[in-house]
Design a protein around this motif. Structure first.
Motif, short mmCIF file in Angstrom:
data_model
loop_
_atom_site.label_atom_id
_atom_site.label_comp_id
_atom_site.label_asym_id
_atom_site.label_seq_id
_atom_site.Cartn_x
_atom_site.Cartn_y
_atom_site.Cartn_z
N UNK A 180 15.30 -5.23 -4.03
CA UNK A 180 14.25 -5.02 -3.03
C UNK A 180 14.60 -3.94 -2.03
N UNK A 181 15.87 -3.96 -1.58
CA UNK A 181 16.21 -3.01 -0.51
C UNK A 181 16.02 -1.56 -0.95
N UNK A 182 16.19 -1.28 -2.24
CA UNK A 182 16.00 0.11 -2.69
C UNK A 182 14.53 0.50 -2.68
N UNK A 183 13.67 -0.52 -2.81
CA UNK A 183 12.23 -0.24 -2.89
C UNK A 183 11.75 0.52 -1.67
N UNK A 184 12.36 0.25 -0.50
CA UNK A 184 11.92 0.91 0.73
C UNK A 184 12.12 2.42 0.71
N UNK A 185 12.89 2.89 -0.26
CA UNK A 185 13.09 4.34 -0.37
C UNK A 185 11.90 5.03 -1.06
N UNK A 186 10.93 4.23 -1.48
CA UNK A 186 9.77 4.77 -2.20
C UNK A 186 9.15 5.99 -1.55
N UNK A 187 8.73 5.88 -0.26
CA UNK A 187 8.09 7.04 0.38
C UNK A 187 9.02 8.25 0.40
N UNK A 188 10.31 7.98 0.62
CA UNK A 188 11.28 9.07 0.65
C UNK A 188 11.35 9.75 -0.72
N UNK A 189 11.34 8.91 -1.76
CA UNK A 189 11.38 9.46 -3.12
C UNK A 189 10.15 10.32 -3.37
N UNK A 190 9.00 9.92 -2.81
CA UNK A 190 7.78 10.70 -2.99
C UNK A 190 7.92 12.07 -2.34
N UNK A 191 8.44 12.08 -1.11
CA UNK A 191 8.64 13.35 -0.40
C UNK A 191 9.61 14.23 -1.19
N UNK A 192 10.69 13.60 -1.64
CA UNK A 192 11.71 14.32 -2.40
C UNK A 192 11.11 14.92 -3.67
N UNK A 245 0.83 -1.20 0.00
CA UNK A 245 0.00 0.00 0.00
C UNK A 245 0.87 1.25 0.00
N UNK A 246 1.90 1.25 0.85
CA UNK A 246 2.77 2.43 0.94
C UNK A 246 3.46 2.69 -0.39
N UNK A 247 3.97 1.61 -1.02
CA UNK A 247 4.70 1.79 -2.28
C UNK A 247 3.78 2.27 -3.39
N UNK A 248 2.55 1.74 -3.42
CA UNK A 248 1.63 2.16 -4.48
C UNK A 248 1.24 3.62 -4.30
N UNK A 249 0.98 4.01 -3.05
CA UNK A 249 0.63 5.41 -2.80
C UNK A 249 1.81 6.32 -3.17
N UNK A 250 3.02 5.90 -2.80
CA UNK A 250 4.19 6.69 -3.15
C UNK A 250 4.31 6.82 -4.66
N UNK A 251 4.04 5.72 -5.35
CA UNK A 251 4.13 5.73 -6.81
C UNK A 251 3.22 6.81 -7.39
#
Lengths: 266, 267
Positions: free
Chosen positions: B234-246, B153-159
């Motif tokens: 996979x480990x980079x995927x967790x940066x998704x929300x951060x990328x959204x903020x950025x 859910x978090x990754x899709x919202x960030x996307x």
């Protein structure tokens, strides 16, 4: 050819117009280049460890991509938007007052911008040819002549389709949907998306009997030397025949379309 | 100005529903847009299918995985069109001085701009894209735990957030660009082409570009890597929300910079 003079000056005017909006034009070319680069890498990965696919070697595939890019640069979004734009904003009413044939005038404008588009994309392709080693360029001058003739026919066929799509805007209030649908169908059936040989057989059969293949598939195949000289000549005749048929359809459609016009005041 | 999220949402809803009602007046246009969006997306699926009919995988990525990535690009694009089409109108607002209207009202101008238009083509993109995502997820075995559901859910919202931010930021080029075409945002939009396929096929420069500069990879590739368990990525995927903020910070920064340059047309 007394009547031709006015159309020639329209073409020159449109050429100057394209030069005036060179920033937009260069950005549009950049967009095209991005797509080209992404496709290049993708196909490179696809061809890894394979010498041949659907009758294409990696070398031929690179050439195919470049030729497709070149043909795509001719008759760009800009020319396409100009036809529907006139209809949507009502300035077509002014064209109706002029002693010009709407279709011929639009074709003249398209050819005018095309001169610039052809030169710029030609230069870019030459640059790209230097960057990517191993592109197969035809050696025979006959193939070059046939390719140029086929390209001219390709533009005429594309114009025919684009013109009729533009006229649909007499019945709608927006152009995006119509143009997007046109692009989707054209890309698939012309071979711009993927060489027709990669498609399922029924789609290939369908593409063969439709005019779209004249836009990319035929000139690209000629460039790659997939046809023998007489076969290529036959395909070029077919292309011009399609161009003529589409021109007549456009003319006929204009007659019906122009009755739809509603111009608000002015 | 005090930020009031509930009121913001309420206003957004009121604005956008007016737009939707206006669009539905023209039923033919509505259907043409929906159908054209579906056709465009379908064409890409034909392309992927044509390639995968000849090879089993690209760089270790299977047909359904690529379909998922591809669909993510289109679903987020669809959400951008359906709910935030206003970003694509920036050029007109700036050049015609229509931005004045937004600036004068006591509501956030960004909110008004986002809610100022509806692209019904989004509906077509979302419908087909969601169907593709659902089908592709059924073709891989994923162990759904509370944690994976949460991260998905978090990754899709960030996307979605990243996608809208990219649209917004690139369309703010309108403040600098006086010509009458959307050429710059369209070129940026086209960078998304790189994210329709596993970025492993591209050079490192391109990989870095779509991960950091214009983070399209977080829209499609990294969520796919997470969901389909491609360990290396996979480990980079967790940066998704951060990328959204950025992405939003950059987009908003561009907007503020542009606004300082904005001159009304004076009518």
């Amino acid at each position: 050819m007394k009547g031709a003079k006015k159309y020639v000056s329209m073409a020159v005017c449109s050429m100057q117009n394209s030069l005036a909006y060179r920033f937009s034009y260069i950005m549009n070319l950049t967009s095209g280049l991005i797509t080209l680069v992404s496709l290049f890498y993708l196909w490179k990965a696809v061809f890894r460890g394979r010498t041949e696919m659907a009758g294409f070697t990696w070398q031929e595939m690179q050439t195919y991509l470049l030729v497709t890019f070149f043909l795509g640069c001719l008759l760009s979004w800009y020319s396409e938007g100009r036809i529907s734009g006139k209809i949507l904003d009502g300035s077509v009413s002014l064209d109706l007052l002029k002693p010009l044939d709407f279709q011929k005038a639009r074709f003249a404008e398209t050819v005018g911008s095309l001169a610039i588009e052809g030169v710029v994309s030609g230069i870019m392709i030459t640059g790209l040819l230097g960057a990517t080693a191993g592109i197969s360029v035809p050696h025979s001058p006959l193939v070059w002549v046939q390719f140029l003739m086929s390209t001219a026919a390709s533009v005429m066929v594309k114009f025919g389709i684009v013109y009729m799509t533009g006229l649909i805007c007499f019945w709608t209030t927006g152009s995006f949907g119509v143009v997007w649908a046109r692009i989707a169908v054209t890309n698939l059936l012309s071979g711009a998306l993927v060489p027709l040989a990669f498609l399922p057989e029924w789609l290939q059969k369908l593409a063969e009997v439709l005019p779209f293949q004249a836009i990319v598939h035929v000139p690209a195949s000629i460039f790659l030397g997939k046809y023998s000289a007489p076969d290529a000549a036959g395909m070029i005749v077919l292309q011009f025949a399609w161009a003529a048929v589409l021109w007549m359809c456009g003319k006929w459609m204009w007659k019906g379309a122009v009755r739809q016009i509603t111009v608000h005041g002015g | 100005m005090r930020v009031r999220p509930i009121r913001g949402l309420y206003l957004y809803w009121r604005f956008i529903s007016t737009q939707i009602k206006a669009i539905l007046e023209y039923q033919a246009d509505f259907w043409i847009l929906v159908v054209s969006a579906v056709l465009t997306q379908l064409m890409g699926v034909v392309f992927i299918a044509a390639v995968f009919a000849r090879i089993p995988s690209i760089d270790g990525w299977g047909f359904w995985e690529v379909c998922f990535m591809y669909a993510m690009i289109y679903v987020t694009e669809g959400i951008g069109s359906l709910f935030f089409e206003g970003t694509w109108r920036m050029l007109r607002y700036v050049n015609m001085g229509e931005l004045d209207r937004f600036l004068l009202r006591p509501v956030s101008p960004v909110l008004q701009m986002l809610a100022s238009a509806v692209g019904m083509n989004g509906l077509g993109n979302i419908t087909l894209g969601c169907a593709l995502i659902a089908v592709s997820l059924r073709h891989v075995r994923i162990e759904w735990t509370a944690l994976t559901v949460f991260w998905t859910a978090v990754l899709l919202l960030s996307a979605v957030a990243i996608r809208v931010a990219i649209n917004f930021g690139s369309n703010c080029s309108a403040f600098w660009n006086k010509s009458s075409g959307n050429a710059v945002p369209l070129a940026v939009h086209n960078v998304g082409e790189f994210a329709k396929f596993p970025i492993t096929v591209f050079s490192h420069g391109v990989q870095l570009f779509v991960s950091v500069a214009v983070p399209f990879a977080f829209v499609s590739f990294y969520p796919a890597a997470y969901l389909f368990g491609h360990e290396d990525w996979t480990r980079y995927a967790y940066f998704g929300p951060l990328a959204a903020v950025y992405a939003w910070a950059v987009a908003y920064g561009i907007y503020r910079m542009g606004l300082r340059r904005y001159e009304s047309t004076g009518n």
